[in-house]
Enzyme design. Structure first.
Site, mmCIF file in Angstrom:
data_model
loop_
_atom_site.group_PDB
_atom_site.id
_atom_site.type_symbol
_atom_site.label_atom_id
_atom_site.label_comp_id
_atom_site.label_asym_id
_atom_site.label_seq_id
_atom_site.Cartn_x
_atom_site.Cartn_y
_atom_site.Cartn_z
ATOM 1 N N ASP A 124 0.815 -1.219 0.000
ATOM 2 C CA ASP A 124 0.000 0.000 0.000
ATOM 3 C C ASP A 124 0.852 1.274 0.000
ATOM 4 O OD1 ASP A 124 1.061 0.011 2.519
ATOM 5 O OD2 ASP A 124 -0.846 0.000 3.589
ATOM 6 N N GLY A 125 2.194 1.091 -0.057
ATOM 7 C CA GLY A 125 3.073 2.263 -0.131
ATOM 8 C C GLY A 125 3.631 2.690 1.215
ATOM 9 N N GLU A 126 3.117 2.121 2.311
ATOM 10 C CA GLU A 126 3.665 2.501 3.616
ATOM 11 C C GLU A 126 5.069 1.932 3.777
ATOM 12 O OE1 GLU A 126 1.088 1.573 6.874
ATOM 13 O OE2 GLU A 126 -0.375 3.100 6.298
ATOM 14 N N GLN A 129 12.344 26.072 2.177
ATOM 15 C CA GLN A 129 11.019 26.647 2.461
ATOM 16 C C GLN A 129 11.064 27.175 3.897
ATOM 17 O OE1 GLN A 129 7.503 24.450 1.278
ATOM 18 N NE2 GLN A 129 8.688 23.216 -0.174
ATOM 19 N N HIS A 176 20.361 25.926 3.891
ATOM 20 C CA HIS A 176 20.321 27.087 2.997
ATOM 21 C C HIS A 176 20.418 28.398 3.784
ATOM 22 C CE1 HIS A 176 19.555 29.528 -0.420
ATOM 23 N NE2 HIS A 176 18.401 29.955 0.051
ATOM 24 N N LYS A 193 21.514 37.319 -7.541
ATOM 25 C CA LYS A 193 20.390 36.510 -8.055
ATOM 26 C C LYS A 193 19.091 37.055 -7.497
ATOM 27 C CE LYS A 193 19.164 32.039 -6.893
ATOM 28 N NZ LYS A 193 19.295 30.579 -6.902
ATOM 29 N N ARG A 231 14.731 36.589 -7.550
ATOM 30 C CA ARG A 231 13.667 35.616 -7.856
ATOM 31 C C ARG A 231 12.314 36.319 -7.847
ATOM 32 N NH1 ARG A 231 13.428 30.019 -7.397
ATOM 33 N NH2 ARG A 231 15.483 29.997 -6.429
HETATM 34 C C1 R5P Z 1 19.128 29.153 -3.624
HETATM 35 O O1 R5P Z 1 19.341 30.345 -3.459
HETATM 36 C C2 R5P Z 1 20.212 28.137 -3.496
HETATM 37 O O2 R5P Z 1 21.364 28.686 -2.951
HETATM 38 C C3 R5P Z 1 20.567 27.491 -4.821
HETATM 39 O O3 R5P Z 1 21.157 28.456 -5.662
HETATM 40 C C4 R5P Z 1 19.344 26.938 -5.496
HETATM 41 O O4 R5P Z 1 18.586 26.198 -4.593
HETATM 42 C C5 R5P Z 1 19.746 26.091 -6.670
HETATM 43 O O5 R5P Z 1 18.587 25.630 -7.305
HETATM 44 P P1 R5P Z 1 18.611 25.260 -8.834
HETATM 45 O O6 R5P Z 1 19.737 24.310 -9.068
HETATM 46 O O7 R5P Z 1 17.275 24.629 -9.068
HETATM 47 O O8 R5P Z 1 18.765 26.518 -9.613
#
Ligand code: R5P
Length: 283
Positions: free
Chosen positions: A33-35, A90, A122, A184, A186
Site C-alpha cells: 500500500d506504499g507505507e 522553504q 540554505h 540573483k 527571484r
Molecule cells: C538558492 O538560493 C540556493 O542557494 C541554490 O542556488 C538553489 O537552490 C539552486 O537551485 P537550482 O539548481 O534549481 O537553480
C-alpha cells in the site's frame, strides 16, 4: 551506534569507521500500500546516532521511524544527523496561506531526538526551528580538497550573496584566489530567477562557481554562462548538496563545466568529498 537511513549509507559507514563505533544493521521495507517500515533489528547501543539526509518525503518518514525504533529498543540518547536537511529552503511563508515547511518538519524531527546536527542548511536561522539544540556544520572547506591543485589565478564565485560564505570557505581551504558573488533575484509569483554578473574580470582565469545546493542546475548553469561569456579559462562547479534533479548534470556539462565537485550529504556520482571529518567532532 550509527544508524543509517537509506539515503545516507556512505556517510554513515564513514562516520562509524572514523568514530570507531558499530554501524547498526538496518532494514527498509515498503508495503504494497506504499507505507514504509525502517527498522534496526540488532540495535543494542545505549546511544544512537541516526543519520538520514531527508532528500525525499519518504526519507522524512524514515528518520521518524528510525528515531522511534531506537527509543523503543532503549536508546539512552538519540542524536539525529541530517547531512542534507530537506525542505530547509522553504524557510518562510513566501505568500499568504503558505506553510513554513522547514519549521513543520523540524518540529516533527525534534520530537524523536535529543539534538540535531546538520550541514550547511540554505539559511542558518532554520536551526532555530528545531525544538532541541541544533548544530550547524560547515563543509565548504572540505570541497577545497577535491579541486585541481593547479588552478590559474582562481576566482571563487557564488551565484548570490547568500552563498558567499561557502565560496569564502572553499577559497580559504584552497589557499589562493579571490572571492566574489553575483546578484540573483527571484520573482515571487513565477519563481523565475535571473542572475546579474559582478564587475570582477574573469578573462583567462580558472573559475569555481560555488553554491550550497545544485537542484535543477539552473542557477549554476546560468552562472557558468556568465563566466564563460566573460572569457573564463576552465570553469568548475562546487556545491555542498548535489541534489542534481532531473537533467541537472547534463545542463552543467552543456554549459561548459569541466567537473562538478560535491560532498556526500547527498549520495550521487559526483559526491567525491566526505563530510564525515567535519561531522565526527560534533558526535
Ligand atoms: C538558492 O538560493 C540556493 O542557494 C541554490 O542556488 C538553489 O537552490 C539552486 O537551485 P537550482 O539548481 O534549481 O537553480
Amino acid at each position: 551506534m550509527i544508524v543509517s537511513g537509506s539515503t545516507s549509507q556512505a556517510v554513515s559507514a564513514a562516520l562509524a569507521a572514523r568514530l570507531d563505533v558499530p554501524l547498526a544493521a538496518v532494514e527498509y521495507r515498503e508495503f504494497p500500500d506504499g507505507e514504509l517500515l525502517a527498522s534496526v533489528p540488532g540495535f543494542d547501543g545505549e546511544r544512537a546516532v541516526v543519520v538520514v539526509s531527508t532528500t525525499t518525503s519518504d526519507a522524512h518518514l524514515e528518520v521518524l521511524q528510525l528515531q522511534d525504533a531506537v527509543r523503543e529498543a532503549g536508546a539512552s540518547e538519540v542524536v539525529t544527523v541530517l547531512p542534507y536537511f530537506g525542505y530547509a529552503r522553504q524557510d518562510r511563508a513566501f505568500k499568504p496561506g503558505q506553510p513554513v515547511s522547514a519549521r513543520a518538519v523540524a518540529r516533527a524531527i525534534s520530537s524523536g531526538t535529543d539534538r540535531v546536527v546538520t550541514v550547511n542548511p540554505h539559511e542558518d536561522h532554520v536551526a532555530g526551528y528545531f525544538d532541541v539544540p541544533c548544530t550547524i556544520v560547515d563543509a565548504g572547506g572540505r570541497l577545497a580538497t577535491a579541486l585541481p591543485d593547479d588552478l590559474m589565478d582562481p576566482l571563487f564565485v557564488s551565484p548570490d550573496e547568500g552563498a558567499i560564505d561557502i565560496a569564502s570557505t572553499v577559497r580559504a581551504g584552497y589557499g589562493a584566489g579571490e572571492t566574489d558573488f553575483f546578484e540573483k533575484t527571484r520573482d515571487v509569483d513565477t519563481g523565475e530567477t535571473s542572475i546579474a554578473p559582478s564587475d570582477t574580470a574573469v578573462v583567462d582565469r580558472d573559475v569555481v562557481v560555488v553554491d550550497d545546493i545544485v537542484a535543477t542546475g539552473g542557477t549554476m548553469a546560468e552562472s557558468v554562462d556568465i563566466v564563460r561569456a566573460g572569457g573564463a579559462n576552465r570553469v568548475f562547479a562546487a556545491c555542498v548538496h548535489p541534489l542534481l534533479a532531473g537533467t541537472a548534470h547534463v545542463r552543467l556539462a552543456r554549459a561548459g563545466v569541466e567537473a562538478v565537485y560535491a560532498t556526500d550529504t547527498i549520495e550521487r556520482a559526483v559526491s567525491s568529498v566526505s563530510v564525515a571529518p567535519v561531522l565526527a567532532p560534533e558526535l
